[in-house]
Design a protein around this motif. Structure first.
Motif, PDB file in Angstrom:
ATOM      1  N   ALA A 193      21.965  14.629 -11.190  1.00 38.28           N
ATOM      2  CA  ALA A 193      23.174  15.208 -11.772  1.00 38.28           C
ATOM      3  C   ALA A 193      24.138  14.129 -12.264  1.00 38.28           C
ATOM      4  N   ASN A 194      23.743  12.876 -12.116  1.00 41.65           N
ATOM      5  CA  ASN A 194      24.549  11.738 -12.582  1.00 41.65           C
ATOM      6  C   ASN A 194      25.902  11.677 -11.874  1.00 41.65           C
ATOM      7  N   LEU A 195      25.888  11.903 -10.567  1.00 37.35           N
ATOM      8  CA  LEU A 195      27.115  11.873  -9.784  1.00 37.35           C
ATOM      9  C   LEU A 195      27.072  10.728  -8.772  1.00 37.35           C
ATOM     10  N   THR A 196      28.202  10.120  -8.556  1.00 40.67           N
ATOM     11  CA  THR A 196      28.334   9.166  -7.461  1.00 40.67           C
ATOM     12  C   THR A 196      28.611   9.957  -6.188  1.00 40.67           C
ATOM     13  N   GLN A 197      28.522   9.293  -5.053  1.00 38.98           N
ATOM     14  CA  GLN A 197      28.882   9.956  -3.804  1.00 38.98           C
ATOM     15  C   GLN A 197      30.346  10.396  -3.844  1.00 38.98           C
ATOM     16  N   GLU A 198      31.188   9.575  -4.412  1.00 36.25           N
ATOM     17  CA  GLU A 198      32.612   9.900  -4.496  1.00 36.25           C
ATOM     18  C   GLU A 198      32.845  11.151  -5.339  1.00 36.25           C
ATOM     19  N   ARG A 199      32.175  11.238  -6.492  1.00 47.32           N
ATOM     20  CA  ARG A 199      32.355  12.411  -7.374  1.00 47.32           C
ATOM     21  C   ARG A 199      31.786  13.675  -6.721  1.00 47.32           C
ATOM     22  N   LEU A 200      30.648  13.536  -6.050  1.00 49.82           N
ATOM     23  CA  LEU A 200      30.084  14.682  -5.348  1.00 49.82           C
ATOM     24  C   LEU A 200      31.035  15.139  -4.242  1.00 49.82           C
ATOM     25  N   ALA A 201      31.558  14.187  -3.502  1.00 45.18           N
ATOM     26  CA  ALA A 201      32.489  14.529  -2.428  1.00 45.18           C
ATOM     27  C   ALA A 201      33.697  15.286  -2.975  1.00 45.18           C
ATOM     28  N   GLU A 202      34.249  14.819  -4.076  1.00 44.15           N
ATOM     29  CA  GLU A 202      35.391  15.500  -4.689  1.00 44.15           C
ATOM     30  C   GLU A 202      35.010  16.916  -5.113  1.00 44.15           C
ATOM     31  N   ALA A 203      33.865  17.052  -5.770  1.00 42.66           N
ATOM     32  CA  ALA A 203      33.428  18.364  -6.271  1.00 42.66           C
ATOM     33  C   ALA A 203      33.118  19.328  -5.128  1.00 42.66           C
ATOM     34  N   GLY A 213      24.331  21.507  -8.612  1.00 38.84           N
ATOM     35  CA  GLY A 213      23.537  22.461  -9.373  1.00 38.84           C
ATOM     36  C   GLY A 213      22.140  22.662  -8.809  1.00 38.84           C
ATOM     37  N   ALA A 214      22.031  22.626  -7.484  1.00 41.49           N
ATOM     38  CA  ALA A 214      20.724  22.776  -6.838  1.00 41.49           C
ATOM     39  C   ALA A 214      20.699  24.069  -6.028  1.00 41.49           C
ATOM     40  N   ASP A 215      19.502  24.566  -5.815  1.00 42.30           N
ATOM     41  CA  ASP A 215      19.306  25.715  -4.938  1.00 42.30           C
ATOM     42  C   ASP A 215      19.333  25.186  -3.502  1.00 42.30           C
ATOM     43  N   PRO A 216      20.208  25.713  -2.645  1.00 38.42           N
ATOM     44  CA  PRO A 216      20.270  25.195  -1.279  1.00 38.42           C
ATOM     45  C   PRO A 216      18.928  25.297  -0.553  1.00 38.42           C
ATOM     46  N   GLY A 217      18.163  26.327  -0.857  1.00 36.81           N
ATOM     47  CA  GLY A 217      16.851  26.485  -0.228  1.00 36.81           C
ATOM     48  C   GLY A 217      15.902  25.360  -0.587  1.00 36.81           C
ATOM     49  N   ASP A 218      16.003  24.873  -1.832  1.00 33.79           N
ATOM     50  CA  ASP A 218      15.151  23.756  -2.248  1.00 33.79           C
ATOM     51  C   ASP A 218      15.507  22.479  -1.497  1.00 33.79           C
ATOM     52  N   LEU A 219      16.770  22.344  -1.118  1.00 31.87           N
ATOM     53  CA  LEU A 219      17.200  21.139  -0.412  1.00 31.87           C
ATOM     54  C   LEU A 219      16.694  21.109   1.025  1.00 31.87           C
ATOM     55  N   ILE A 220      16.501  22.282   1.626  1.00 31.02           N
ATOM     56  CA  ILE A 220      16.144  22.306   3.045  1.00 31.02           C
ATOM     57  C   ILE A 220      14.743  22.819   3.332  1.00 31.02           C
ATOM     58  N   LYS A 221      13.977  23.189   2.291  1.00 28.53           N
ATOM     59  CA  LYS A 221      12.646  23.760   2.545  1.00 28.53           C
ATOM     60  C   LYS A 221      11.772  22.792   3.323  1.00 28.53           C
ATOM     61  N   TRP A 222      10.817  23.373   4.045  1.00 31.02           N
ATOM     62  CA  TRP A 222       9.887  22.562   4.828  1.00 31.02           C
ATOM     63  C   TRP A 222       9.076  21.664   3.914  1.00 31.02           C
ATOM     64  N   PRO A 223       8.734  20.475   4.362  1.00 37.43           N
ATOM     65  CA  PRO A 223       7.839  19.618   3.587  1.00 37.43           C
ATOM     66  C   PRO A 223       6.469  20.268   3.495  1.00 37.43           C
ATOM     67  N   ALA A 224       5.648  19.798   2.589  1.00 38.85           N
ATOM     68  CA  ALA A 224       4.324  20.375   2.359  1.00 38.85           C
ATOM     69  C   ALA A 224       3.468  20.368   3.625  1.00 38.85           C
ATOM     70  N   THR A 225       3.749  19.474   4.573  1.00 39.40           N
ATOM     71  CA  THR A 225       2.946  19.390   5.794  1.00 39.40           C
ATOM     72  C   THR A 225       3.299  20.469   6.791  1.00 39.40           C
ATOM     73  N   GLY A 226       4.388  21.187   6.608  1.00 43.14           N
ATOM     74  CA  GLY A 226       4.743  22.262   7.517  1.00 43.14           C
ATOM     75  C   GLY A 226       6.062  22.041   8.208  1.00 43.14           C
ATOM     76  N   PRO A 227       6.429  22.940   9.104  1.00 40.33           N
ATOM     77  CA  PRO A 227       7.743  22.900   9.735  1.00 40.33           C
ATOM     78  C   PRO A 227       7.928  21.840  10.802  1.00 40.33           C
ATOM     79  N   GLY A 228       7.051  20.969  10.929  1.00 42.41           N
ATOM     80  CA  GLY A 228       7.187  19.919  11.939  1.00 42.41           C
ATOM     81  C   GLY A 228       5.888  19.821  12.716  1.00 42.41           C
ATOM     82  N   ASP A 229       5.211  18.732  12.523  1.00 40.76           N
ATOM     83  CA  ASP A 229       3.902  18.563  13.154  1.00 40.76           C
ATOM     84  C   ASP A 229       3.999  18.401  14.657  1.00 40.76           C
ATOM     85  N   ASN A 230       5.129  17.928  15.137  1.00 39.34           N
ATOM     86  CA  ASN A 230       5.258  17.620  16.562  1.00 39.34           C
ATOM     87  C   ASN A 230       6.296  18.491  17.252  1.00 39.34           C
ATOM     88  N   GLN A 231       6.309  19.752  16.934  1.00 40.26           N
ATOM     89  CA  GLN A 231       7.265  20.633  17.585  1.00 40.26           C
ATOM     90  C   GLN A 231       6.957  20.660  19.022  1.00 40.26           C
TER      91      GLN A 231
END
Length: 87
Positions: free
Chosen positions: A28-38, A69-87
């Protein structure tokens, strides 16, 4: 009484989420500072989240996702390997 530290798989996923937020921020071409402000946050909080040192509250995750401009679900979805190999 302090809570026990989270298991490794949670810390690993926290780092993955932080890396996804950072990648989306850069896309999104944002710095941490600009993201924090937004997002109505401070830059240090964004940095801690991106580095995987802190977990964002749901409200803050939603603010960050909207600001980049991201879907929150895309940011937190499980990695392709699954919900945690060492639960």
């Amino acid at each position: 009484m302090p809570s026990a530290p989270p298991p490794d798989w949670i810390r690993d996923h926290r780092r993955i989420v932080g890396a996804r937020i950072r990648a989306a921020r850069l896309h999104a071409n944002l710095t941490q500072e600009r993201l924090a402000e937004a997002a109505g946050m401070d830059r240090q909080s964004i940095n801690r989240i991106e580095q995987g040192h802190a977990s964002p509250l749901l409200d803050n995750l939603l603010r960050i996702a909207r600001a980049i401009g991201a879907d929150p679900g895309d940011l937190i979805k499980w990695p392709a390997t699954g919900p945690g190999d060492n639960q």
